[in-house]
Design a protein around this motif. Structure first.
Motif, short mmCIF file in Angstrom:
data_model
loop_
_atom_site.label_atom_id
_atom_site.label_comp_id
_atom_site.label_asym_id
_atom_site.label_seq_id
_atom_site.Cartn_x
_atom_site.Cartn_y
_atom_site.Cartn_z
N GLY A 24 0.80 -1.22 0.00
CA GLY A 24 0.00 0.00 0.00
C GLY A 24 0.83 1.27 0.00
O GLY A 24 0.49 2.26 -0.67
N VAL A 25 1.93 1.24 0.71
CA VAL A 25 2.79 2.42 0.86
C VAL A 25 3.74 2.58 -0.33
O VAL A 25 4.07 3.68 -0.75
CB VAL A 25 3.59 2.31 2.18
CG1 VAL A 25 4.65 3.38 2.28
CG2 VAL A 25 2.65 2.37 3.38
N GLY A 26 4.17 1.42 -0.85
CA GLY A 26 5.21 1.42 -1.88
C GLY A 26 6.53 0.97 -1.27
O GLY A 26 6.85 1.32 -0.11
N GLN A 27 7.32 0.22 -2.01
CA GLN A 27 8.52 -0.40 -1.45
C GLN A 27 9.54 0.64 -0.95
O GLN A 27 10.12 0.49 0.13
CB GLN A 27 9.16 -1.31 -2.49
CG GLN A 27 8.30 -2.53 -2.83
CD GLN A 27 8.98 -3.47 -3.81
OE1 GLN A 27 10.19 -3.43 -3.98
NE2 GLN A 27 8.19 -4.30 -4.47
N ASP A 49 -6.12 -10.19 -4.16
CA ASP A 49 -5.84 -9.06 -5.07
C ASP A 49 -4.34 -8.76 -5.13
O ASP A 49 -3.80 -8.46 -6.20
CB ASP A 49 -6.60 -7.81 -4.60
CG ASP A 49 -8.08 -7.89 -4.91
OD1 ASP A 49 -8.48 -8.72 -5.75
OD2 ASP A 49 -8.86 -7.11 -4.31
N ILE A 50 -3.67 -8.86 -4.00
CA ILE A 50 -2.23 -8.59 -3.96
C ILE A 50 -1.46 -9.72 -4.66
O ILE A 50 -0.57 -9.47 -5.48
CB ILE A 50 -1.75 -8.43 -2.50
CG1 ILE A 50 -2.30 -7.13 -1.92
CG2 ILE A 50 -0.23 -8.45 -2.42
CD1 ILE A 50 -2.04 -6.95 -0.44
N LEU A 51 -1.84 -10.97 -4.37
CA LEU A 51 -1.13 -12.10 -4.97
C LEU A 51 -1.27 -12.11 -6.49
O LEU A 51 -0.33 -12.46 -7.22
CB LEU A 51 -1.65 -13.41 -4.39
CG LEU A 51 -1.25 -13.73 -2.95
CD1 LEU A 51 -1.99 -14.95 -2.45
CD2 LEU A 51 0.26 -13.93 -2.83
N LYS A 52 -2.43 -11.72 -6.99
CA LYS A 52 -2.68 -11.76 -8.43
C LYS A 52 -1.87 -10.74 -9.22
O LYS A 52 -1.83 -10.78 -10.45
CB LYS A 52 -4.17 -11.58 -8.71
CG LYS A 52 -5.01 -12.80 -8.37
CD LYS A 52 -6.50 -12.53 -8.57
CE LYS A 52 -7.35 -13.72 -8.16
NZ LYS A 52 -8.80 -13.43 -8.26
N LYS A 53 -1.20 -9.85 -8.53
CA LYS A 53 -0.30 -8.92 -9.22
C LYS A 53 0.90 -9.66 -9.82
O LYS A 53 1.54 -9.17 -10.75
CB LYS A 53 0.21 -7.84 -8.26
CG LYS A 53 -0.86 -6.89 -7.75
CD LYS A 53 -0.26 -5.90 -6.76
CE LYS A 53 -1.30 -4.97 -6.16
NZ LYS A 53 -0.70 -4.04 -5.17
N ASN A 54 1.19 -10.83 -9.26
CA ASN A 54 2.27 -11.67 -9.76
C ASN A 54 1.71 -12.62 -10.83
O ASN A 54 0.74 -13.33 -10.57
CB ASN A 54 2.89 -12.45 -8.60
CG ASN A 54 3.94 -13.45 -9.03
OD1 ASN A 54 3.65 -14.62 -9.21
ND2 ASN A 54 5.17 -12.98 -9.21
#
Length: 336
Positions: free
Chosen positions: A82-85, A141-146
């Motif tokens: 959410g914040v960015g790496q 939703d986060i996992l599907k970014k990969n």
């Protein structure tokens, strides 16, 4: 926990969540994004399962170890996404430097996040730290970014389709350079398919030389047709103690007339710290009626010895389980 210590049990996730998550980030550097996301997926599966009964939130001194370590790690991953790496790294660096050798709480950590991002940490805190359960939709939703995880999750949607429909897709995946869990899932989905229908795909997996694919074949082809036995026997040469254990068991059970051949090949195996291969070999060698009959007492004595207090618990448990399977009246087994 040594550099920065939580001020109370309520904030214990700051120690264990960070330890778990940064171990995963180290693995990401070593093994890549696909491995990293698959590890997160496996953690998510465990958390989703236990969330049915474990309703204590992360920010609670009575939270489970799984929550502190693994849900804590997932909470940090959600925050980092959410914040960015870059912003997350900057906030964590400041947080560690500011509170080095001090006690800290969740508010102080999130305050550092707020300095580098407009991400809604109040909402995050409510969803991930103060609420029980597990945020499955957000995780997916986060996992599907990969891309690998997107394909892996889509495979689950094929599980109810007829094999004839998905066979071309499965073959394409097995012949691709996809990360191994996708190929494992393909093989597992074929577990109940008659061998004649899946033979081509099984041979592609076997010829790949990939230990994970070959192990999946060992796990799922437990009734070996005569035309496949010589290929299956090659699993006894794989550099995997698990694969060898499965294959030796299956071959000895399925082809008792060739037990001597298989046991001779495995005579010097030891295996993991629990001596899984040696103890299996002794059990099979002892119970095989026509194998080295003059050595039966020696086999049993060695197996009995592994159950004694001079060995560590995992070896003893393994040996005792096999001795109980043999079911020979033996007061020494009961004492051990």
């Amino acid at each position: 926990g040594d550099l920065v210590t939580a001020e109370s049990g309520k904030h214990h996730w700051l120690q264990e969540g960070f330890a778990t998550y940064y171990a995963l980030l180290a693995e990401q550097e070593l093994y890549g994004d696909d491995h990293f996301n698959h590890e997160l997926y496996q953690i998510a599966e465990r958390l989703q399962q236990v969330a049915k009964t474990d309703t204590v939130p992360v920010m609670n001194e009575k939270a489970s170890s799984l929550s502190f370590y693994q849900k804590g790690a997932w909470a940090l991953h959600v925050l980092r996404e959410g914040v960015g790496q870059d912003a997350f790294r900057k906030a964590v660096k400041t947080y560690l430097e500011k509170y080095a050798y001090k006690n800290v709480n969740t508010d102080e950590f999130l305050a550092e996040i707020n300095k580098v991002s407009s991400y809604d940490t109040n909402s995050f805190r409510k969803r991930w730290l103060e609420k029980g359960g597990f945020e499955v939709a957000e995780v997916l939703d986060i996992l599907k970014k990969n891309k690998f995880m997107e394909l892996y999750l889509k495979l689950g949607d094929l599980s109810d389709k007829r094999f004839a429909e998905k066979k071309p897709i499965f073959l394409q995946i097995l012949e691709s350079d996809q990360f191994y869990p996708v190929k494992e899932e393909v093989i597992f989905q074929m577990a109940e398919v008659p061998f004649a229908e899946k033979a081509e795909l099984m041979r592609v997996a076997m010829k790949s030389g990939d230990l994970k694919q070959r192990q999946a074949v060992a796990r799922t082809v437990t009734k070996i047709p005569p035309e496949f036995i010589e290929e299956y026997i090659t699993l006894l040469d794989d550099k995997s103690y698990i694969t060898r254990e499965i294959a030796l068991n299956v071959l000895c059970a399925g082809f008792p007339e060739r037990q001597g051949e298989f046991l001779d090949k495995a005579d010097t195996w030891v295996g993991f710290n629990d001596k899984n291969l040696r103890i299996l070999w002794l059990t099979l060698a002892y119970t095989s009626p026509n194998y080295r009959t003059a050595d039966k007492d020696k086999f049993y004595t060695e197996l009995q010895d592994y159950a004694s207090p001079q060995y560590e618990s995992t070896v003893r448990q393994n040996a005792l389980a096999n001795l109980l399977y043999i079911a020979k009246p033996d007061p020494e087994v009961l004492r051990n």
